[in-house]
Design a protein around this motif. Sequence first.
Motif, PDB file in Angstrom:
ATOM      1  N   HIS A   4       0.182  -5.545 -32.821  1.00 28.79           N
ATOM      2  CA  HIS A   4       1.536  -5.867 -32.386  1.00 28.79           C
ATOM      3  C   HIS A   4       1.482  -6.803 -31.175  1.00 28.79           C
ATOM      4  CE1 HIS A   4       3.366  -2.871 -34.951  1.00 28.79           C
ATOM      5  NE2 HIS A   4       2.541  -1.949 -34.495  1.00 28.79           N
ATOM      6  N   GLU A  28      10.896  -9.215 -37.290  1.00 29.81           N
ATOM      7  CA  GLU A  28      10.274  -7.967 -37.740  1.00 29.81           C
ATOM      8  C   GLU A  28       9.537  -7.276 -36.584  1.00 29.81           C
ATOM      9  OE1 GLU A  28       6.512  -7.306 -40.460  1.00 29.81           O
ATOM     10  OE2 GLU A  28       8.271  -7.789 -41.690  1.00 29.81           O
ATOM     11  N   GLU A  29       8.830  -8.062 -35.794  1.00 33.27           N
ATOM     12  CA  GLU A  29       8.115  -7.498 -34.642  1.00 33.27           C
ATOM     13  C   GLU A  29       9.090  -6.961 -33.600  1.00 33.27           C
ATOM     14  OE1 GLU A  29       4.167 -10.353 -34.899  1.00 33.27           O
ATOM     15  OE2 GLU A  29       5.942 -11.048 -33.807  1.00 33.27           O
ATOM     16  N   SER A  32      10.411  -3.656 -34.801  1.00 34.09           N
ATOM     17  CA  SER A  32       9.367  -2.643 -34.603  1.00 34.09           C
ATOM     18  C   SER A  32       9.289  -2.246 -33.130  1.00 34.09           C
ATOM     19  CB  SER A  32       8.028  -3.198 -35.078  1.00 34.09           C
ATOM     20  OG  SER A  32       7.002  -2.276 -34.829  1.00 34.09           O
ATOM     21  N   ARG A  35      12.158   0.142 -32.290  1.00 33.88           N
ATOM     22  CA  ARG A  35      11.891   1.501 -32.803  1.00 33.88           C
ATOM     23  C   ARG A  35      10.869   2.222 -31.924  1.00 33.88           C
ATOM     24  NH1 ARG A  35      12.093  -1.235 -37.734  1.00 33.88           N
ATOM     25  NH2 ARG A  35       9.834  -1.436 -37.744  1.00 33.88           N
ATOM     26  N   ASP A  36       9.785   1.528 -31.571  1.00 33.06           N
ATOM     27  CA  ASP A  36       8.745   2.146 -30.742  1.00 33.06           C
ATOM     28  C   ASP A  36       9.278   2.465 -29.341  1.00 33.06           C
ATOM     29  OD1 ASP A  36       6.966   1.989 -32.807  1.00 33.06           O
ATOM     30  OD2 ASP A  36       5.825   0.308 -31.972  1.00 33.06           O
TER      31      ASP A  36
END
Length: 116
Positions: A4, A28-29, A32, A35-36
């Motif tokens: 990542h 997309e990253e 992510s 979410r993290d």
Amino acid sequence: MSQHPYNIEVNQAMKTVHMAVNGVFSQEEYDSFVRDYVAKTSSIQASVFTLTVDCTQMELLGPEEVEKLKGSFVRYKETGFAKVVFHISLQQTIIKMQLGRVAREAGLNNVDIVVK
């Protein structure tokens, strides 16, 4: 090296959340990352934590990326960190100005930008 373009670590003992960001995030990253971020910060009492963000590998952002950054800064404000500290390198003068401007626009007022 992480797959990542970011890393998020919570240190309960030191009351810090440390992030490192590299380059520029794709959509997309970024999704992510969000979410993290939510998963790792939802269990802490942010008002006693400092968020430190290593931006020394961050690239200058275009308009689309600035909107993602602003969304992240709004999220940091809503999380309620006691302090937010961005670390940059001496060569990142323009990124320093970009971080400061976006933080002001997002209403993130408890920010320090530290040159490493």
